[in-house]
Design a protein around this motif. Structure first.
Motif, PDB file in Angstrom:
ATOM      1  N   LYS A   1      14.819  -8.242  -4.409  1.00  0.00           N
ATOM      2  CA  LYS A   1      14.272  -9.256  -3.509  1.00  0.00           C
ATOM      3  C   LYS A   1      15.308 -10.316  -3.172  1.00  0.00           C
ATOM      4  O   LYS A   1      16.304 -10.495  -3.882  1.00  0.00           O
ATOM      5  CB  LYS A   1      13.054  -9.925  -4.140  1.00  0.00           C
ATOM      6  N   LYS A   2      15.019 -11.025  -2.096  1.00  0.00           N
ATOM      7  CA  LYS A   2      15.853 -12.158  -1.684  1.00  0.00           C
ATOM      8  C   LYS A   2      14.973 -13.177  -0.980  1.00  0.00           C
ATOM      9  O   LYS A   2      14.098 -12.815  -0.184  1.00  0.00           O
ATOM     10  CB  LYS A   2      16.969 -11.692  -0.749  1.00  0.00           C
ATOM     11  N   LEU A   3      15.205 -14.464  -1.267  1.00  0.00           N
ATOM     12  CA  LEU A   3      14.515 -15.566  -0.602  1.00  0.00           C
ATOM     13  C   LEU A   3      15.509 -16.268   0.299  1.00  0.00           C
ATOM     14  O   LEU A   3      16.581 -16.686  -0.154  1.00  0.00           O
ATOM     15  CB  LEU A   3      13.954 -16.539  -1.634  1.00  0.00           C
TER      16      LEU A   3
ATOM     17  N   TYR B   1       0.829  -1.225   0.000  1.00  0.00           N
ATOM     18  CA  TYR B   1       0.000   0.000   0.000  1.00  0.00           C
ATOM     19  C   TYR B   1       0.854   1.262   0.000  1.00  0.00           C
ATOM     20  O   TYR B   1       0.539   2.258  -0.656  1.00  0.00           O
ATOM     21  CB  TYR B   1      -0.903  -0.042   1.232  1.00  0.00           C
ATOM     22  N   SER B   2       1.961   1.226   0.737  1.00  0.00           N
ATOM     23  CA  SER B   2       2.727   2.436   1.030  1.00  0.00           C
ATOM     24  C   SER B   2       4.052   2.467   0.284  1.00  0.00           C
ATOM     25  O   SER B   2       4.670   1.434   0.041  1.00  0.00           O
ATOM     26  CB  SER B   2       2.996   2.506   2.539  1.00  0.00           C
ATOM     27  N   ASN B   3       4.511   3.672  -0.033  1.00  0.00           N
ATOM     28  CA  ASN B   3       5.847   3.840  -0.610  1.00  0.00           C
ATOM     29  C   ASN B   3       6.793   4.508   0.396  1.00  0.00           C
ATOM     30  O   ASN B   3       7.802   5.102   0.010  1.00  0.00           O
ATOM     31  CB  ASN B   3       5.774   4.673  -1.898  1.00  0.00           C
ATOM     32  N   ARG B   4       6.468   4.378   1.680  1.00  0.00           N
ATOM     33  CA  ARG B   4       7.230   5.070   2.719  1.00  0.00           C
ATOM     34  C   ARG B   4       8.367   4.224   3.298  1.00  0.00           C
ATOM     35  O   ARG B   4       9.140   4.709   4.111  1.00  0.00           O
ATOM     36  CB  ARG B   4       6.298   5.501   3.857  1.00  0.00           C
ATOM     37  N   LEU B   5       8.470   2.968   2.891  1.00  0.00           N
ATOM     38  CA  LEU B   5       9.458   2.062   3.469  1.00  0.00           C
ATOM     39  C   LEU B   5      10.713   1.981   2.604  1.00  0.00           C
ATOM     40  O   LEU B   5      10.638   2.011   1.378  1.00  0.00           O
ATOM     41  CB  LEU B   5       8.862   0.658   3.620  1.00  0.00           C
ATOM     42  N   ASP B   6      11.840   1.827   3.268  1.00  0.00           N
ATOM     43  CA  ASP B   6      13.105   1.630   2.558  1.00  0.00           C
ATOM     44  C   ASP B   6      13.452   0.157   2.399  1.00  0.00           C
ATOM     45  O   ASP B   6      14.394  -0.185   1.681  1.00  0.00           O
ATOM     46  CB  ASP B   6      14.229   2.355   3.312  1.00  0.00           C
ATOM     47  N   GLY B   7      12.707  -0.699   3.054  1.00  0.00           N
ATOM     48  CA  GLY B   7      12.911  -2.133   2.929  1.00  0.00           C
ATOM     49  C   GLY B   7      11.932  -2.874   3.817  1.00  0.00           C
ATOM     50  O   GLY B   7      11.351  -2.301   4.750  1.00  0.00           O
ATOM     51  N   PHE B   8      11.752  -4.151   3.524  1.00  0.00           N
ATOM     52  CA  PHE B   8      10.759  -4.954   4.223  1.00  0.00           C
ATOM     53  C   PHE B   8      11.283  -6.376   4.346  1.00  0.00           C
ATOM     54  O   PHE B   8      11.925  -6.890   3.422  1.00  0.00           O
ATOM     55  CB  PHE B   8       9.436  -4.925   3.439  1.00  0.00           C
ATOM     56  N   ALA B   9      11.019  -7.021   5.482  1.00  0.00           N
ATOM     57  CA  ALA B   9      11.305  -8.438   5.677  1.00  0.00           C
ATOM     58  C   ALA B   9      10.052  -9.098   6.210  1.00  0.00           C
ATOM     59  O   ALA B   9       9.393  -8.547   7.102  1.00  0.00           O
ATOM     60  CB  ALA B   9      12.471  -8.634   6.646  1.00  0.00           C
ATOM     61  N   GLN B  10       9.714 -10.278   5.677  1.00  0.00           N
ATOM     62  CA  GLN B  10       8.467 -10.920   6.091  1.00  0.00           C
ATOM     63  C   GLN B  10       8.670 -12.381   6.393  1.00  0.00           C
ATOM     64  O   GLN B  10       9.271 -13.131   5.642  1.00  0.00           O
ATOM     65  CB  GLN B  10       7.380 -10.745   5.035  1.00  0.00           C
ATOM     66  N   PHE B  11       8.101 -12.802   7.525  1.00  0.00           N
ATOM     67  CA  PHE B  11       8.090 -14.193   7.937  1.00  0.00           C
ATOM     68  C   PHE B  11       6.642 -14.661   7.805  1.00  0.00           C
ATOM     69  O   PHE B  11       5.830 -14.483   8.701  1.00  0.00           O
ATOM     70  CB  PHE B  11       8.589 -14.324   9.371  1.00  0.00           C
ATOM     71  N   ALA B  12       6.314 -15.261   6.694  1.00  0.00           N
ATOM     72  CA  ALA B  12       4.984 -15.667   6.217  1.00  0.00           C
ATOM     73  C   ALA B  12       4.543 -14.723   5.122  1.00  0.00           C
ATOM     74  O   ALA B  12       4.916 -13.538   5.104  1.00  0.00           O
ATOM     75  CB  ALA B  12       3.919 -15.728   7.312  1.00  0.00           C
ATOM     76  N   VAL B  13       3.785 -15.255   4.189  1.00  0.00           N
ATOM     77  CA  VAL B  13       3.379 -14.500   3.007  1.00  0.00           C
ATOM     78  C   VAL B  13       1.900 -14.754   2.724  1.00  0.00           C
ATOM     79  O   VAL B  13       1.327 -15.741   3.179  1.00  0.00           O
ATOM     80  CB  VAL B  13       4.219 -14.910   1.771  1.00  0.00           C
ATOM     81  N   GLY B  14       1.302 -13.858   1.948  1.00  0.00           N
ATOM     82  CA  GLY B  14      -0.081 -14.020   1.539  1.00  0.00           C
ATOM     83  C   GLY B  14      -0.232 -13.789   0.050  1.00  0.00           C
ATOM     84  O   GLY B  14       0.394 -12.882  -0.506  1.00  0.00           O
TER      85      GLY B  14
ATOM     86  N   TYR C   1       4.143 -22.442  -1.931  1.00  0.00           N
ATOM     87  CA  TYR C   1       3.360 -21.223  -1.715  1.00  0.00           C
ATOM     88  C   TYR C   1       4.291 -20.019  -1.593  1.00  0.00           C
ATOM     89  O   TYR C   1       4.041 -18.959  -2.184  1.00  0.00           O
ATOM     90  CB  TYR C   1       2.503 -21.372  -0.461  1.00  0.00           C
ATOM     91  N   PHE C   2       5.370 -20.191  -0.827  1.00  0.00           N
ATOM     92  CA  PHE C   2       6.365 -19.120  -0.714  1.00  0.00           C
ATOM     93  C   PHE C   2       6.960 -18.798  -2.079  1.00  0.00           C
ATOM     94  O   PHE C   2       7.145 -17.636  -2.434  1.00  0.00           O
ATOM     95  CB  PHE C   2       7.498 -19.539   0.229  1.00  0.00           C
ATOM     96  N   GLU C   3       7.299 -19.841  -2.840  1.00  0.00           N
ATOM     97  CA  GLU C   3       7.944 -19.643  -4.143  1.00  0.00           C
ATOM     98  C   GLU C   3       7.015 -18.941  -5.120  1.00  0.00           C
ATOM     99  O   GLU C   3       7.446 -18.084  -5.903  1.00  0.00           O
ATOM    100  CB  GLU C   3       8.398 -20.994  -4.688  1.00  0.00           C
ATOM    101  N   HIS C   4       5.736 -19.314  -5.083  1.00  0.00           N
ATOM    102  CA  HIS C   4       4.753 -18.673  -5.956  1.00  0.00           C
ATOM    103  C   HIS C   4       4.691 -17.173  -5.650  1.00  0.00           C
ATOM    104  O   HIS C   4       4.685 -16.333  -6.558  1.00  0.00           O
ATOM    105  CB  HIS C   4       3.391 -19.325  -5.775  1.00  0.00           C
ATOM    106  N   TYR C   5       4.652 -16.842  -4.365  1.00  0.00           N
ATOM    107  CA  TYR C   5       4.632 -15.434  -3.975  1.00  0.00           C
ATOM    108  C   TYR C   5       5.914 -14.733  -4.408  1.00  0.00           C
ATOM    109  O   TYR C   5       5.884 -13.643  -5.008  1.00  0.00           O
ATOM    110  CB  TYR C   5       4.447 -15.306  -2.463  1.00  0.00           C
ATOM    111  N   TYR C   6       7.045 -15.352  -4.110  1.00  0.00           N
ATOM    112  CA  TYR C   6       8.335 -14.734  -4.405  1.00  0.00           C
ATOM    113  C   TYR C   6       8.497 -14.468  -5.905  1.00  0.00           C
ATOM    114  O   TYR C   6       9.000 -13.415  -6.308  1.00  0.00           O
ATOM    115  CB  TYR C   6       9.456 -15.649  -3.911  1.00  0.00           C
ATOM    116  N   ASP C   7       8.047 -15.404  -6.720  1.00  0.00           N
ATOM    117  CA  ASP C   7       8.177 -15.243  -8.172  1.00  0.00           C
ATOM    118  C   ASP C   7       7.377 -14.058  -8.692  1.00  0.00           C
ATOM    119  O   ASP C   7       7.697 -13.501  -9.751  1.00  0.00           O
ATOM    120  CB  ASP C   7       7.739 -16.521  -8.887  1.00  0.00           C
ATOM    121  N   ARG C   8       6.327 -13.662  -7.976  1.00  0.00           N
ATOM    122  CA  ARG C   8       5.491 -12.537  -8.396  1.00  0.00           C
ATOM    123  C   ARG C   8       6.150 -11.190  -8.128  1.00  0.00           C
ATOM    124  O   ARG C   8       5.771 -10.182  -8.725  1.00  0.00           O
ATOM    125  CB  ARG C   8       4.141 -12.567  -7.664  1.00  0.00           C
ATOM    126  N   LEU C   9       7.120 -11.157  -7.228  1.00  0.00           N
ATOM    127  CA  LEU C   9       7.719  -9.892  -6.826  1.00  0.00           C
ATOM    128  C   LEU C   9       8.547  -9.307  -7.961  1.00  0.00           C
ATOM    129  O   LEU C   9       9.332 -10.012  -8.596  1.00  0.00           O
ATOM    130  CB  LEU C   9       8.612 -10.094  -5.593  1.00  0.00           C
TER     131      LEU C   9
END
Length: 294
Positions: free
Chosen positions: A256-258, A123-136, A244-252
């Motif tokens: 990025k880094k996995l 939603y936001s463009n205010r972040l300089d980076g993001f790390a996530q443990f779980a994906v949707g 599921y993780f790979e499907h999400y990651y491929d969309r980015l």
């Protein structure tokens, strides 16, 4: 407000004037800043603080926050909404930007915190980076065993129940698990229930908000994060298959880094030093504006 090399408790006001509970670690005014959120069922001040505290070794200012109505923050979970999450995180970033000079990163941890963080980062463009443990993945609730048709049916029922009984709580259990380190992972949930006996009885508003970001027609989960993203993939996850993780990651489409962990979902707790080391490396890399894909 400021204190050197110790964790202190502060409050951050959201747009409603509610005080959000925050565990804060101060390094310097100019240090990079990490905003941390987790699954909004328990407080960042609980035993899962182990999941983010190792970040204090890497030179960040850290802000571990309970969303409104969750944990030690003001507000009611019966008013929990997807837009409220976005607004609360905007308020936290406002606070950081008003008081500190460094870049702002978001770490979504413990599972569903990663998905809510993804929602904000998309939603936001205010972040300089993001790390996530779980994906949707938008319109994909297959990890819950729900087809799209079944998921939409459940979502419509929840929206109705929310209007009729806004204080309703739903009994849930983690799915049975027979994979790697089963006893250790089961023990984690025993500890969780000792601290928060209502952990697996989420409020209907909380559940509806979660379903909304997966299925709502205006959900930002349709998009992808607008900043560099580190994705953790647990290969023995109780909830998500590796694909599921790979499907999400491929969309980015961003930088990025996995990072794969051959262990259980709750590795963010059991292997917190490893997880936080990877988060720190990712954020520091992007602090130094390295843009080549890892």
């Amino acid at each position: 407000m400021k204190s050197t090399h110790i964790w202190i408790e502060i409050s951050i006001s959201n747009h409603k004037g509610q005080q959000l509970f925050c565990r804060h670690y101060f390094t310097s005014i100019d240090a990079p800043n990490v905003l941390y959120i987790q699954t909004p069922l328990g407080s960042v001040g609980g035993f899962t603080k182990k999941a983010y505290e190792p970040l204090s070794k890497y030179g960040f200012n850290i802000f571990a926050v309970d969303l409104a109505g969750i944990g030690k923050s003001e507000g009611s979970v019966s008013e929990f909404t997807a837009n409220g999450v976005l607004s609360d995180l905007d308020s936290c970033i406002n606070y950081i930007e008003e008081n500190f000079n460094g870049k702002v990163f978001l770490f979504g941890g413990t599972g569903i915190g990663g998905i809510w963080g993804q929602y904000y980062a998309s939603y936001s463009n205010r972040l300089d980076g993001f790390a996530q443990f779980a994906v949707g993945i938008y319109e994909d609730l297959s990890p819950l065993g729900l087809s799209l048709w079944a998921a939409k049916t459940v979502y419509n029922m929840m929206k109705l129940l929310k209007k009729i009984a806004p204080n309703l709580c739903i009994n849930m259990k983690p799915p049975e698990y027979y994979g790697k380190n089963k006893e250790q992972d089961d023990y984690f949930y025993e500890m969780s229930l000792l601290e928060n006996p209502h952990m697996f009885k989420p409020n209907i508003n909380w559940m509806t908000a979660l379903m909304e970001i997966f299925l709502g027609k205006n959900s930002y989960l349709k998009d992808t994060p607008k900043c560099p993203v580190l994705v953790f993939q647990t290969l023995s996850d109780r909830y998500f298959p590796a694909e599921y993780f790979e499907h999400y990651y491929d969309r980015l489409t961003c930088h990025k880094k996995l990072y794969s962990i051959d262990d259980v979902h709750n590795s963010y707790y059991f292997r917190a030093d490893e997880v936080c080391e990877q988060v720190a490396k990712w954020f520091l890399e992007n602090t130094n504006e390295v843009t080549a894909d890892a």
